[in-house]
Motif scaffolding. Structure first.
Motif, PDB file in Angstrom:
ATOM      1  N   THR A 240     -30.092   5.541  29.252  1.00  0.00           N
ATOM      2  CA  THR A 240     -29.506   4.404  29.970  1.00  0.00           C
ATOM      3  C   THR A 240     -29.325   4.770  31.434  1.00  0.00           C
ATOM      4  O   THR A 240     -29.338   5.940  31.816  1.00  0.00           O
TER       5      THR A 240
ATOM      6  N   THR B 274     -22.289   5.393  28.459  1.00  0.00           N
ATOM      7  CA  THR B 274     -22.626   5.504  27.039  1.00  0.00           C
ATOM      8  C   THR B 274     -22.191   6.852  26.474  1.00  0.00           C
ATOM      9  O   THR B 274     -21.581   6.926  25.407  1.00  0.00           O
ATOM     10  N   CYS B 275     -22.487   7.909  27.206  1.00  0.00           N
ATOM     11  CA  CYS B 275     -22.119   9.258  26.749  1.00  0.00           C
ATOM     12  C   CYS B 275     -20.696   9.644  27.144  1.00  0.00           C
ATOM     13  O   CYS B 275     -20.179  10.672  26.703  1.00  0.00           O
TER      14      CYS B 275
ATOM     15  N   CYS C  68     -22.344   8.632  32.955  1.00  0.00           N
ATOM     16  CA  CYS C  68     -22.939   7.823  31.894  1.00  0.00           C
ATOM     17  C   CYS C  68     -21.832   7.199  31.063  1.00  0.00           C
ATOM     18  O   CYS C  68     -21.054   7.912  30.413  1.00  0.00           O
TER      19      CYS C  68
ATOM     20  N   PRO D  90     -27.236   5.532  34.553  1.00  0.00           N
ATOM     21  CA  PRO D  90     -25.863   5.924  34.868  1.00  0.00           C
ATOM     22  C   PRO D  90     -25.371   5.226  36.138  1.00  0.00           C
ATOM     23  O   PRO D  90     -26.156   4.668  36.900  1.00  0.00           O
TER      24      PRO D  90
ATOM     25  N   LEU E  10     -22.790  13.436  34.452  1.00  0.00           N
ATOM     26  CA  LEU E  10     -24.080  14.006  34.103  1.00  0.00           C
ATOM     27  C   LEU E  10     -24.442  15.144  35.052  1.00  0.00           C
ATOM     28  O   LEU E  10     -24.573  14.943  36.255  1.00  0.00           O
TER      29      LEU E  10
ATOM     30  N   SER F 266     -27.308   9.288  20.426  1.00  0.00           N
ATOM     31  CA  SER F 266     -27.848   8.347  21.415  1.00  0.00           C
ATOM     32  C   SER F 266     -29.202   7.768  21.008  1.00  0.00           C
ATOM     33  O   SER F 266     -29.817   7.039  21.774  1.00  0.00           O
TER      34      SER F 266
ATOM     35  N   ARG G 145     -31.971   8.041  35.204  1.00  0.00           N
ATOM     36  CA  ARG G 145     -31.648   7.698  33.819  1.00  0.00           C
ATOM     37  C   ARG G 145     -31.039   8.917  33.141  1.00  0.00           C
ATOM     38  O   ARG G 145     -31.371  10.067  33.465  1.00  0.00           O
ATOM     39  N   CYS G 146     -30.139   8.652  32.220  1.00  0.00           N
ATOM     40  CA  CYS G 146     -29.501   9.716  31.444  1.00  0.00           C
ATOM     41  C   CYS G 146     -30.539  10.293  30.485  1.00  0.00           C
ATOM     42  O   CYS G 146     -31.185   9.555  29.738  1.00  0.00           O
TER      43      CYS G 146
END
Length: 851
Positions: free
Chosen positions: A201, A150-151, A148, A203, A155, A743, A195-196
């Motif tokens: 979002t 964003t993170c 991810c 990944p 994951l 998030s 999706r995360c």
């Protein structure tokens, strides 16, 4: 009998070890995961079923120990810790204590209830790994894993959700490790539309190096074990089907490492930044918890010649225990005690749907206690309804029927009839004394009803033992209850109340035989309802230390039940053993436990608020003689009440906001002026009294919780268009912003689960909606921001504070009173209540604690 032993070594009795020449039985139940309170489906699926078998083994004189504990490592713990804004260790400590308390109430008789986050777990897990490495059963490989951006992290399986790829299933919320609907084990990259779970979002796939257990190379050893032990151990049919389905599908290499921090570190320099995957680590917990029970744990776990391993679990856990764990142990080349017998349950469903920990649906362990329905009733119902071959259904109506017709009318009625008659004074009964046989008494076997009864009882006891040895617990319970039914029929057929007047010798036989059956039932039902058996012993005036036993000599006594209790023994005071469950109580429970746990809280709060509102509207004459409200006034009040919506937390428009800039107020030293994006396309200006508490640099580019539907107010020349929520400690010396999850989406509405409804466009300041609701906003002991007990919730998780527990949550949009507002000795008033106040700014709110 029935207490959970303390899992601190110094507080336990001397640990049991295998004894040569005796039957040594090692019992485990699947380790419950520490991410929630266990519900009834969890309890019957694992710990309760294993407890019944452990108690039975002890009654039979077998040398048995029961090992369990909480499974604490892995993604789910990290995820829960993120949600609750604390460390994984704190999450584990919290839920381990909750699980232990629930199991204590359910009378689960662990020899030890431990946990996997121990040094012993690390030592044994790493030792097994090294053996597998040395024996070349492990391989290194580069795998594609979801990452991810964003993170900024790989994951783990449980941080990914998507659509199950299995044809015909296509469940849209399948986890990255397993589909909850069809039970198919998965790799996250197999999911469709992944999706995360944290930020929602999509990944991307990225390469990462991992270690794998080569199951295909171990196939021959594994199949030899399965083919032999599934027969010798009489595996349940659902376990056999699940295992052979796995073998038929073809064994694949399975990754044993993960890119996490919370877990057992991999003892290899190349993989020192990784931990063992929870499926590899968790089953080893049985071994490490045993090592916490006794340093001589190898006498249990490396002694297959003298120890039989019985394991209990739900059906979704089968492959980990019949394929994975045995393969790991076989691969070490050591002489491990491998599972002999596996007992598997299907799912217990709740009313119209499934029990769900994540959704809070069903009756949970703490709920059962709060109903005041005795624990023996819960145990009986769950075991009577145990889903051994197919899913079963929990319904309140069925619980009522089982209690009233089987426990009360059958079992309780038989025991109470017998003991109450014995307790009657001489001339009406036996003065609480088990009657002594006289020379005039005939041989009991010459008394036809007794002779017929004994034949039936001996047959039932044999069936009971056979069922319990094969771990057919439901059948064992029903067989024991049949003995109670036979006892009732025996009393009716013999008409003992007439015999007492007309044929004392025969009556003495009937009563002595029936009293023996009471004791026999206490023995047979002790594994299922230990608290019931203790109460029966008390009413028989036998001490709690009386060792109930089902060893061969004791079972043989079933053929002479009139000799089980000694003649001349004085019994205790008979009392009803069970209480009727009424229709209105059932309906009340059904309503109370409908929906999710959050829904229930909401209903309770709404009912309380409704009652409070009704009390407010009720006008009565006081001691001064003031008149009651006129009928016209009542009518008008009703009309106003109808027009004005109920004050509910759903009326607040609280959103996730992002502070895009913050600066000090040009005309007030204690105020910040923030520009906040709340998802409207244009930003809002907010004035907050936070200068004393939060440095300016910490206010920049920060997500906050914003109350958006209060009437704007001008603060020292700047119009404030919203409020920022913050928590303060009890003496107002410390203030922290309420933080949404990192998030969480900017502009999304913060919800209060169970409270539905659209917010007001603008709250009416005269109705004091905010002031009424604010008093119930607080941070709890877990640092979660709550309205009463309901978390402020976003799609990414709950809102939290950094360190203030049990703090009051207020808005910080107005702090023109500066030190006054947070001075513990100050008389708190709103500026508008004092028009001459030099800092009067103009919001029509009644109390500055709400500003």
């Amino acid at each position: 009998m029935g207490d959970i032993k303390n899992d601190v070594a110094g507080d336990r009795e001397t640990p049991k070890l295998p004894i040569e020449g005796k039957r040594n039985i090692l019992i485990t139940s699947a380790l419950p995961y520490v991410n929630n309170v266990p519900h009834l489906g969890n309890i019957i699926g694992c710990v309760l079923s294993a407890d019944v078998f452990a108690r039975y083994c002890r009654l039979r004189g077998y040398n048995a120990i029961y090992i369990c504990g909480t499974d604490e490592y892995g993604t789910a713990t990290e995820t829960k810790a993120m949600e609750e804004n604390c460390s994984p260790k704190e999450i584990c400590d919290k839920y381990h204590a909750i699980h232990k308390e629930v199991y204590e109430w359910f009378n689960i008789s662990f020899d030890i209830f431990g946990r996997t986050s121990t040094p012993q777990q690390t030592e044994i897990c790493q030792a097994i790994f090294k053996k597998l490495w040395d024996n070349n059963w492990l391989s290194e490989n580069t795998m594609q894993q979801l990452y991810c951006d964003t993170c900024k992290r790989f994951l783990a399986d449980r941080l990914v959700e998507g659509t199950c790829p299995k044809e015909g299933c296509e469940y849209k919320s399948a986890r990255g490790d397993q589909c909850e609907k069809c039970s198919k084990l998965l790799n996250p990259t197999e999911l469709k539309d992944p999706r995360c779970k944290v930020c929602q979002t999509s990944p991307r796939i990225r390469d990462t190096n991992h270690l794998f257990l080569e199951l295909p190379l171990l196939k021959e050893k594994l199949e030899e074990y399965i083919n032999e032990m599934s027969v010798a151990g009489s595996w349940s049919q659902n376990a056999i089907q699940a295992t052979y389905a796995w073998l038929k599908e073809g064994l694949r290499s399975r990754c044993i490492t993960r890119d996490l921090k919370w877990g057992v570190p991999v003892p290899h320099e190349k993989y020192s930044d990784k931990v063992f995957y929870v499926w590899f680590d968790a089953p080893i917990g049985y071994v490490s918890i045993t090592s916490c029970y006794t340093p001589e744990w190898e006498k249990w776990w490396k002694n297959p010649e003298n120890v039989e391993l019985y394991q209990f679990m739900g059906k979704d856990n089968v492959p980990f225990h019949t394929v994975m764990f045995p393969s790991m142990l076989l691969g070490t080349g050591e002489n491990w005690t491998l599972m002999k017998t596996i007992s598997v349950t299907e799912y217990l469903n709740y009313e119209a749907g499934k029990f769900s920990k994540s959704k809070g649906i069903g009756v949970f362990g703490n709920d059962a206690k709060e109903t005041n329905i005795p624990v023996e009733v819960w145990r009986y119902y769950l075991l009577n309804n145990r889903p051994e071959v197919s899913d079963t259904l929990f319904t309140w109506a069925d619980l009522q029927a089982k209690l009233n017709s089987e426990l009360l009318s059958n079992l309780g009625n038989f025991i109470n009839r017998v003991l109450s008659f014995i307790a009657k004074p001489s001339g009406q009964g036996y003065g609480s004394i088990i009657p002594k046989p006289s020379d005039a008494d005939p041989d009991p076997l010459s008394h036809e009803p007794t002779k017929k009864l004994v034949v039936t009882i001996v047959e039932y006891v044999g069936q009971y033992v056979e069922a319990m040895e094969k771990v057919k617990l439901k059948q064992g319970l029903k067989t024991a209850m049949s003995i109670s039914g036979e006892g009732n029929a025996y009393l009716q057929e013999s008409q003992f109340w007439k015999l007492y007047k007309d044929d004392q010798p025969s009556c003495s036989i009937v009563i002595r035989t029936s009293a023996g059956l009471v004791y026999l039932l206490a023995c047979l039902l002790e594994p299922f309802m230990p608290s019931f058996s203790l109460e029966v012993l008390k009413q028989l005036n036998l001490t709690p230390e009386t060792r109930l036993s089902l060893e061969k000599a004791d079972i043989d006594r079933a053929s002479r039940p009139w000799d089980i209790l000694p003649a001349g023994h004085k019994i205790g005071s008979p009392e009803p053993l069970f209480k009727e469950l009424r229709d209105e109580e059932v309906e009340s429970f059904r309503k109370k436990f409908a929906g999710s746990q959050a829904d229930r809280i909401v209903r309770a709060e709404a009912e309380a608020e409704k009652i409070a509102e009704q009390l407010k509207k009720t006008k009565v004459s006081d001691s001064t003689g003031k008149k009651q409200q006129t009928s016209k006034g009542v009518t008008e009040a009703k009309a106003r009440a109808t027009a004005e919506p109920e004050i509910s937390i759903s009326r607040l428009d609280v959103r996730v906001g992002l502070i895009t800039s913050a600066q000090k107020h040009p005309d007030a030293d204690s105020l910040y002026v923030e520009t906040i994006d709340v998802g409207e396309g244009q930003t809002r200006t907010v004035v907050s009294g936070l200068v004393k508490y939060i440095p300016l640099e910490e206010m920049q580019n920060r997500k906050v919780c914003v109350l958006c539907n209060l009437k704007p107010a001008t603060m020292r020349g700047i119009k404030s268009q919203a409020m920022v929520l913050a928590a303060s400690n009890s003496d107002y010396t410390k203030v922290e912003l309420v933080d949404p999850p990192k998030s969480a989406q900017v502009g999304e509405r913060i919800t209060f689960p169970g409270f539905d409804g659209e917010p007001d466009n603008v709250l009416n300041p005269k109705k004091k909606v905010w002031e009424t609701l604010q008093v119930n906003l607080h941070s709890n002991t877990e640092l979660v921001a709550c309205y009463k007990d309901i978390p402020l919730t976003t799609s990414a998780g709950v809102c939290t504070v950094s360190s203030i527990t049990n703090g009051s949550i207020r808005s910080r949009e107005i702090d023109t009173l500066g030190d006054l507002m947070f001075s513990p000795s100050a008389h708190l008033r709103c500026p508008r209540e004092n028009p001459t106040h030099p800092r009067q700014g103009g919001r029509e709110q009644g109390n500055c604690e709400g500003n």
